[in-house]
Design an enzyme around this catalytic site. Structure first.
Site, mmCIF file in Angstrom:
data_model
loop_
_atom_site.group_PDB
_atom_site.id
_atom_site.type_symbol
_atom_site.label_atom_id
_atom_site.label_comp_id
_atom_site.label_asym_id
_atom_site.label_seq_id
_atom_site.Cartn_x
_atom_site.Cartn_y
_atom_site.Cartn_z
ATOM 1 N N THR A 90 0.869 -1.179 0.000
ATOM 2 C CA THR A 90 0.000 0.000 0.000
ATOM 3 C C THR A 90 0.903 1.225 0.000
ATOM 4 O OG1 THR A 90 -1.665 -1.169 1.296
ATOM 5 C CG2 THR A 90 -1.823 1.235 1.232
ATOM 6 N N LYS A 165 -7.611 1.824 -3.177
ATOM 7 C CA LYS A 165 -7.226 1.435 -1.805
ATOM 8 C C LYS A 165 -7.284 2.650 -0.862
ATOM 9 C CE LYS A 165 -4.984 -1.028 1.447
ATOM 10 N NZ LYS A 165 -5.708 -1.964 2.272
ATOM 11 N N LYS A 240 -1.009 5.455 8.544
ATOM 12 C CA LYS A 240 -0.292 5.535 7.260
ATOM 13 C C LYS A 240 -1.288 5.581 6.089
ATOM 14 C CE LYS A 240 1.224 2.247 4.512
ATOM 15 N NZ LYS A 240 1.858 1.122 3.838
HETATM 16 P P1 NAD Z 1 5.618 -5.907 7.430
HETATM 17 O O1 NAD Z 1 6.373 -4.767 8.013
HETATM 18 O O2 NAD Z 1 5.156 -7.012 8.318
HETATM 19 O O3 NAD Z 1 6.497 -6.581 6.256
HETATM 20 C C1 NAD Z 1 7.305 -5.855 5.367
HETATM 21 C C2 NAD Z 1 8.551 -6.712 5.099
HETATM 22 O O4 NAD Z 1 9.376 -6.021 4.142
HETATM 23 C C3 NAD Z 1 9.418 -6.901 6.348
HETATM 24 O O5 NAD Z 1 9.627 -8.288 6.547
HETATM 25 C C4 NAD Z 1 10.717 -6.157 6.016
HETATM 26 O O6 NAD Z 1 11.875 -6.777 6.570
HETATM 27 C C5 NAD Z 1 10.725 -6.255 4.499
HETATM 28 N N1 NAD Z 1 11.548 -5.234 3.856
HETATM 29 C C6 NAD Z 1 11.635 -3.910 4.148
HETATM 30 N N2 NAD Z 1 12.510 -3.311 3.292
HETATM 31 C C7 NAD Z 1 12.966 -4.289 2.460
HETATM 32 C C8 NAD Z 1 13.862 -4.296 1.361
HETATM 33 N N3 NAD Z 1 14.483 -3.175 0.962
HETATM 34 N N4 NAD Z 1 14.100 -5.465 0.730
HETATM 35 C C9 NAD Z 1 13.484 -6.605 1.128
HETATM 36 N N5 NAD Z 1 12.629 -6.661 2.167
HETATM 37 C C10 NAD Z 1 12.363 -5.520 2.822
HETATM 38 O O7 NAD Z 1 4.406 -5.250 6.653
HETATM 39 P P2 NAD Z 1 3.027 -5.964 6.223
HETATM 40 O O8 NAD Z 1 2.052 -5.879 7.324
HETATM 41 O O9 NAD Z 1 3.339 -7.276 5.589
HETATM 42 O O10 NAD Z 1 2.514 -4.922 5.125
HETATM 43 C C11 NAD Z 1 3.097 -4.844 3.842
HETATM 44 C C12 NAD Z 1 2.278 -3.856 3.035
HETATM 45 O O11 NAD Z 1 0.921 -4.328 2.952
HETATM 46 C C13 NAD Z 1 2.215 -2.460 3.649
HETATM 47 O O12 NAD Z 1 2.260 -1.519 2.617
HETATM 48 C C14 NAD Z 1 0.871 -2.457 4.374
HETATM 49 O O13 NAD Z 1 0.317 -1.161 4.498
HETATM 50 C C15 NAD Z 1 0.034 -3.329 3.460
HETATM 51 N N6 NAD Z 1 -1.103 -4.009 4.111
HETATM 52 C C16 NAD Z 1 -0.969 -4.535 5.358
HETATM 53 C C17 NAD Z 1 -2.058 -5.153 5.953
HETATM 54 C C18 NAD Z 1 -1.957 -5.772 7.351
HETATM 55 O O14 NAD Z 1 -3.008 -6.079 7.938
HETATM 56 N N7 NAD Z 1 -0.751 -5.987 7.882
HETATM 57 C C19 NAD Z 1 -3.281 -5.256 5.265
HETATM 58 C C20 NAD Z 1 -3.370 -4.731 3.978
HETATM 59 C C21 NAD Z 1 -2.263 -4.103 3.410
#
Ligand code: NAD
Length: 292
Positions: A90, A165, A240
């Site tokens: 997102t 979104k 966010k």
């Molecule tokens: P998260 O923080 O759990 O996971 C993100 C992952 O990316 C982490 O494991 C981190 O180590 C990795 N990362 C960061 N920089 C990196 C890089 N340069 N190279 C490789 N890996 C890297 O986040 P999430 O909850 O999985 O959310 C991911 C996205 O999905 C976000 O944009 C969030 O807004 C969106 N989202 C989350 C949810 C939710 O309920 N958690 C629901 C819908 C959408």
């Protein structure tokens, strides 16, 4: 079988990558975090060599700056002309459009495909995808999206998925504030809140937020409020998403005063309670003690 480089194995990306692997695809998982790599069989540090072997690169990263950095420094420099790119993070509409333009200039088809449905939807392959990008890229990637999701909507050109979104989540954020204020008023007036919930759930005040994020402990047993506000959907993520909606509204010159207020309030509360479920804002509204 499609060879997929999946970058970002966090709360959402880990289970999404597993669902693709269970569907028979060859998934190369990548993450900068050793903990996340340890939780995904065969995962590696982000690798240009692996990306050059992939048919599809999927990113599921926290914010626009992460996606931009990974695409600029790793994905486009190593992908082959046939590689398809899907960003499920997102992020803001403007960064998405810039990334799609850069991808197109090098001949890659790119989709923005943010999701809703949370970790449970990711685990069960039942996410909702909001997709932007060229029709041809959408059709090519549809089977992968269908493996991870149960509702896939193609909204239009690049950025349209993130636009949907941001608009959707702004409705959720404003509705959450309305539900919490309604309960705060009902409580301050001395109402029985279980009876008040039953009224709202069967009347015009009914909403997904009411039924899944009722902020009163014990009223809805499965709600975060009944579990010490364990998320759920963390306050920092709600903040966010609401800021992304504000960025999009500002770019278009569209006034969204309720969205702006919700963004401001959730952002300020997230500074100290970012890992709590967003419904914990109720404690702030009612001035209740909170040790979280
Ligand atoms: P998260 O923080 O759990 O996971 C993100 C992952 O990316 C982490 O494991 C981190 O180590 C990795 N990362 C960061 N920089 C990196 C890089 N340069 N190279 C490789 N890996 C890297 O986040 P999430 O909850 O999985 O959310 C991911 C996205 O999905 C976000 O944009 C969030 O807004 C969106 N989202 C989350 C949810 C939710 O309920 N958690 C629901 C819908 C959408």
């Amino acid at each position: 079988m499609t060879k997929i480089a999946f970058i970002g194995l966090g709360t959402m990306g880990g289970p999404m990558a597993r669902v693709l692997r269970n569907a028979g695809h060859d998934v190369m998982g990548m993450d900068v975090s050793a903990d996340m790599r340890a939780a995904f069989d065969g995962a590696m540090e982000p690798s240009g060599a692996a990306i050059s072997q992939a048919d599809v690169v999927i990113t599921m990263l926290p914010e626009g700056r992460h996606v931009t950095e990974v695409h600029d420094t790793l994905v486009r420099p190593h992908a082959t002309p046939e590689t398809r790119l899907i960003d499920c993070s997102t992020i803001d509409v403007e960064s998405t459009k810039a990334l799609a333009n850069a991808a197109q200039a090098q001949g890659f088809g790119m989709l923005d495909a943010p999701v809703s449905g949370g970790p449970a939807g990711a685990e069960t392959g039942s996410l909702s995808f909001m997709v932007g990008g060229p029709e041809e890229a959408f059709q090519q990637n549809l089977p992968l999206l269908e493996a991870m999701g149960s509702k896939i909507t193609h909204f239009g050109p690049s950025g349209a998925g993130q636009a949907a979104k941001a608009s959707h989540n702004m409705i959720c954020g404003i509705t959450a504030m309305a539900v919490m204020e309604g309960f705060a008023l009902a409580d301050s007036l001395g109402l029985d809140l279980k009876k008040f919930y039953a009224l709202c759930a069967g009347a015009a005040a009914q909403s997904w937020t009411l039924e899944n994020r009722c902020p009163i402990p014990g009223v809805v047993p499965e709600s975060p409020a009944s579990n010490d506000f364990d998320p759920g959907f963390a306050m920092r993520l709600m903040a966010k998403d609401l800021r992304l909606a504000q960025a999009a509204a500002t770019a278009m010159g569209q006034e969204t005063p309720f969205g702006a207020k919700a963004a401001q309030d959730f952002t300020s509360f997230a500074e100290t309670h970012g890992d709590r479920d967003f419904s914990a804002f109720y404690k702030h509204l009612r001035d209740l003690p909170d040790n979280g």
